[in-house]
Design an enzyme around this catalytic site. Structure first.
Site, PDB file in Angstrom:
ATOM      1  CG  ASP A  41      -1.840  -1.153   1.258  1.00  0.00           C
ATOM      2  OD1 ASP A  41      -2.177  -1.639   0.160  1.00  0.00           O
ATOM      3  OD2 ASP A  41      -2.228  -1.594   2.364  1.00  0.00           O
ATOM      4  CG  ASP A 331      37.455 -23.942  41.205  1.00  0.00           C
ATOM      5  OD1 ASP A 331      38.658 -23.932  40.957  1.00  0.00           O
ATOM      6  OD2 ASP A 331      36.800 -22.925  41.495  1.00  0.00           O
ATOM      7  NE  ARG A 407      33.623 -18.311  43.363  1.00  0.00           N
ATOM      8  CZ  ARG A 407      33.790 -19.521  42.872  1.00  0.00           C
ATOM      9  NH1 ARG A 407      34.176 -19.687  41.635  1.00  0.00           N
ATOM     10  NH2 ARG A 407      33.560 -20.580  43.603  1.00  0.00           N
ATOM     11  CD1 TRP A 441      34.111 -20.922  29.635  1.00  0.00           C
ATOM     12  CD2 TRP A 441      35.125 -21.748  27.838  1.00  0.00           C
ATOM     13  NE1 TRP A 441      34.648 -19.865  28.944  1.00  0.00           N
ATOM     14  CE2 TRP A 441      35.280 -20.341  27.836  1.00  0.00           C
ATOM     15  CE3 TRP A 441      35.674 -22.479  26.773  1.00  0.00           C
ATOM     16  CZ2 TRP A 441      35.955 -19.659  26.818  1.00  0.00           C
ATOM     17  CZ3 TRP A 441      36.334 -21.793  25.766  1.00  0.00           C
ATOM     18  CH2 TRP A 441      36.480 -20.413  25.802  1.00  0.00           C
ATOM     19  CG  ASP A 442      32.252 -21.662  36.128  1.00  0.00           C
ATOM     20  OD1 ASP A 442      31.381 -20.826  35.851  1.00  0.00           O
ATOM     21  OD2 ASP A 442      32.253 -22.331  37.175  1.00  0.00           O
ATOM     22  CG  MET A 443      32.497 -15.966  31.929  1.00  0.00           C
ATOM     23  SD  MET A 443      32.013 -14.567  32.936  1.00  0.00           S
ATOM     24  CE  MET A 443      32.401 -13.238  31.867  1.00  0.00           C
ATOM     25  CG  ASN A 444      32.316 -18.628  38.526  1.00  0.00           C
ATOM     26  OD1 ASN A 444      31.121 -18.876  38.525  1.00  0.00           O
ATOM     27  ND2 ASN A 444      33.225 -19.562  38.553  1.00  0.00           N
ATOM     28  CG  ASP A 510      26.362 -22.423  40.932  1.00  0.00           C
ATOM     29  OD1 ASP A 510      26.698 -23.332  40.161  1.00  0.00           O
ATOM     30  OD2 ASP A 510      27.019 -21.374  41.078  1.00  0.00           O
TER      31      ASP A 510
HETATM   32  C1  GLA Z   1      30.671 -21.856  39.699  1.00  0.00           C
HETATM   33  C2  GLA Z   1      29.922 -23.000  39.049  1.00  0.00           C
HETATM   34  C3  GLA Z   1      29.924 -24.197  39.964  1.00  0.00           C
HETATM   35  C4  GLA Z   1      31.347 -24.590  40.295  1.00  0.00           C
HETATM   36  C5  GLA Z   1      32.078 -23.410  40.913  1.00  0.00           C
HETATM   37  C6  GLA Z   1      33.552 -23.709  41.088  1.00  0.00           C
HETATM   38  O1  GLA Z   1      29.969 -21.348  40.784  1.00  0.00           O
HETATM   39  O2  GLA Z   1      28.632 -22.618  38.723  1.00  0.00           O
HETATM   40  O3  GLA Z   1      29.258 -25.272  39.378  1.00  0.00           O
HETATM   41  O4  GLA Z   1      31.987 -25.025  39.141  1.00  0.00           O
HETATM   42  O5  GLA Z   1      31.975 -22.251  40.078  1.00  0.00           O
HETATM   43  O6  GLA Z   1      34.247 -22.642  41.627  1.00  0.00           O
END
Ligand code: GLA
Length: 688
Positions: A41, A331, A407, A441-444, A510
């Site tokens: 349109d 860890d 942390r 593989w974590d990332m906190n 967690d």
């Molecule tokens: C994070 C992850 C957990 C564990 C801790 C280790 O909190 O979510 O599952 O791996 O780190 O420090």
């Protein structure tokens, strides 16, 4: 010249069109319609305050001209011009893809819109490329992956989540009557709070009602932006968060947006099942996409940072006895990692904990018939680490600002090629030298003090960091095709379809309390395949709210079953329960991980969750109580879904055997007796 572009998916038609000026409009997305019925349109300014474009449904709105609502794209040209004008240049149509190129004729730059579609699915993949064909740099200030024009003028309910650490994926729905509704992350990861998704509807239920939905394949800071305009039209955009973002695209280069997956379904169950099947077929790393995931044991909850060959092997023996297929040491195994204050960045085996190296443990685990996996946090460093002492400039930072710690850790500047290479080689070294077949593989922690002195335009870091994460994951998978990757970010802080394109599964939360988990899993399953949802049976909260072992398994078996309880402390009776439940899970695993999912009852309305998984051969039903509201009651009308009306199904309930038709089970349903707080029941329906 006016043109119509249209394609069909399994049950839907999608239509776009250009007007005489070459402007691209969205015309339709809904039930299948003949393409030749559509036309474009003419637009007219409504009055001097509302321009023609302001109310029009454009397929990909750019900021420029008489445009006053939110845009999907905004840029700054070399001469300071911030007015974009993109019109039709060309298009390519193939069996599975429509590609439309729009051009800003004054500068020669292009926006290339991709629509990938399939005849066996209603999910469409969309992404955009910005091609800088001009002689100068262009700064892109906003670059959404898509804009969705929802049909009609009736206000939509918009579903997203409002979660937190330990309480991810809490589903929330709001009615958008006016203005904007924004869900986002500014943390560098997709985060625990909102999700890069939307579901829009007029009151749909699990079983029916039209739901338009979308999920962005991106694990960085994202934005989902819904707007109800002055004419009551709702539009939704998904993409990289434009907060603190821009990207300088050099002459001759291009910027590609993350992909977004869009669909339209009849009810939430269909939405989840369509998305889940699509993800398995087209998004997940294909090496393991169609394979059931192993039952794993993770040692974090049992041993924390205090890991050594002896205590891990002791757990591994019991894990193998109860039927686990993979043993993951979490860890604590590297550097000077005795608590969460030191060690991140030093990815070599801690010589005090493992004086003879790590192979004794790995060989021991392998001898028990299990694969071995290891935890890393490759994007991080701590002040107390050799890596930081050697390279204090490898973190995001500003010279005149102190870095905030969370942390006790700092975020590595992955936009520096040498840092990306270090993160890759840290894991590569361990994989090269040891039989490691799984990485968590974590990332906190979120980003802060986001200075990246290596970048001319520091605002690119959000995207560049995320791309580096994906590149490293892809390189690892390419070099070690047997490697399975789990994405984790303090639980479910990076659980999105971007992560799931490069990692085989994600850590969900967690919080492993089996009751809390049901709400978390309910939210996760809306958009993501339950196969990717790692679910551990642990001792979490068992001192405060003891939950029977069978209940704990019933909760975790609704995803990718795993165990994290301290097996060295379990009674022989509980270990036997673990063994029986794991054996049972292995039998139903294909049904859970690849069947259709139906969330029949939820705790908010019913006081219990009833969740069904069905395929052509039958179904499995998990029923788990929440709280005491249903003490000593019967659960009535648990009606199933996804069965064959005309087939007969055999099942056992309360010790009695039944044979009923699919029609009976789906319309009349079953009654569950003797219900008590924290009761849980599993019912298997076998097709005769
Ligand atoms: C994070 C992850 C957990 C564990 C801790 C280790 O909190 O979510 O599952 O791996 O780190 O420090």
């Amino acid at each position: 010249m006016k043109q119509i572009f249209a394609f069909d998916t399994k049950t839907l038609t999608y239509v776009l069109g250009t007007d005489d000026d070459g402007r691209l409009f969205h015309l339709y997305w809904g039930k299948k319609i003949k393409h030749s019925d559509f036309s474009v349109d003419e637009l007219n300014d409504a009055n001097s305050n509302h321009s023609d474009l302001d109310g029009a449904c454009q397929e990909y709105t750019v900021f420029g001209g008489k445009m006053y609502r939110n845009c999907a794209f905004k840029c700054t040209y070399f001469d300071g011009c911030r007015d974009a004008l993109y019109t039709y240049k060309s298009h390519i149509e193939s069996e599975n893809e429509l590609v439309i190129t729009l051009q800003d004729k004054a500068y020669g730059t292009e926006l290339v819109l991709h629509f990938v579609h399939y005849s066996d699915s209603d999910v469409i993949t969309r992404y955009v490329e910005f091609c800088n064909n001009s002689a100068d740099d262009v700064k892109v200030d906003k670059f959404m992956s898509c804009e969705v024009n929802l049909p009609g003028l009736e206000p939509y309910y918009i579903q997203n989540t409002n979660g937190s650490w330990g309480g991810e994926f809490q589903v929330k729905t709001e009615k958008l009557l006016a203005g904007y509704l924004v869900f986002d992350s500014r943390k560098g990861t997709s985060g625990h709070t909102n999700q890069p998704v939307f579901a829009a509807h007029h009151g749909a239920t699990e079983k029916n009602g039209t739901v338009y939905y979308g999920a962005l394949g991106y694990s960085g800071s994202f934005k989902v932006e819904a707007q109800c305009d002055f004419e009551n039209r709702t539009r939704i955009m998904l993409g990289i968060n434009d907060f603190d973002f821009s990207y300088t695209v050099k002459s001759g280069e291009k910027l590609v947006s993350p992909k977004v997956y869009l669909g339209c379904a009849d009810g939430f169950a269909q939405m989840s099942n369509d998305m889940s099947k699509f993800a398995v077929a087209h998004i997940l790393p294909q090496s393991f996409a169609d394979k059931p995931l192993p039952v794993l044991y993770n040692s974090w909850e049992a041993t924390g940072f205090d890991v050594n060959t002896e205590n891990q092997l002791s757990l591994a023996k019991k894990a193998a006895e109860i039927g686990c297929e993979l043993f993951v040491m979490d860890d604590g195994w590297f550097g000077e990692r005795n608590d969460d204050r030191a060690g991140l960045g030093d990815w070599f085996v801690n010589a005090e904990k493992f004086p003879d190296g790590i192979d004794e443990l790995i060989d021991g685990v392998n001898a028990l018939g299990m694969d071995f996996g290891l935890w890393f946090e490759p994007e991080m460093v701590q002040r107390d680490s050799d890596l930081f002492r050697a390279h204090p400039d490898w973190i995001y930072h500003y010279p005149k600002r102190a870095n905030s710690e969370m942390r006790h850790q700092l975020v590595l500047n992955l936009t520096k090629p040498e840092v990306e290479e270090y993160a890759f080689s840290a894991m590569d070294e361990m994989l090269k030298n040891h039989n490691i077949r799984y990485i968590k593989w974590d990332m906190n922690r979120p980003f802060s003090e986001i200075g990246a002195e290596n970048l001319e335009n520091g605002q690119e870091l959000w995207l560049r960091h995320t791309e580096a994460v994906y590149r490293i994951a892809d390189r690892l998978k390419e070099k070690y095709p047997y490697l399975q990757l789990e994405a984790c970010s303090s639980g479910g802080g990076r659980a999105d379809l971007g992560a799931m394109e490069h990692f085989d599964m994600v850590w969900t939360s967690d919080n492993t309390d089996p009751v809390d988990r049901l709400a978390i899993q309910y939210g996760f399953s809306q958009f993501y395949p339950v196969k990717c949802m790692r679910a551990w049976v642990t001792d979490w909260n068992s001192d405060k709210r003891p939950v029977p072992m069978d209940y704990r398994f019933n909760s975790s078996m609704q995803g990718s079953l795993s165990v994290g309880a301290n097996l060295d402390r379990l009674s022989a009776e509980d270990l036997q329960k673990c063994k029986d439940n794991i054996a049972f899970y292995k039998k139903i695993r294909p049904l859970v991980q690849f069947g259709n999912l139906y969330r029949l009852k939820t705790a908010d309305k019913n006081g219990y969750y009833a969740t069904e998984y069905a395929n052509g051969d039958g179904a499995i039903l998990f029923v788990c109580g929440v709280g005491t509201a249903l003490f000593a009651q019967r659960l009535h009308d648990v009606t199933l879904c996804g069965l064959d009306e005309n087939a007969q199904y055999i099942y056992t309930l309360g010790g009695r055997k039944y044979t009923k038709s699919g029609a009976y089970l789906m319309n009349k349903g079953i009654v569950i007796d003797d219900w008590n707080p924290l009761s849980s029941v599993i019912v298997e329906f076998e097709k005769v």
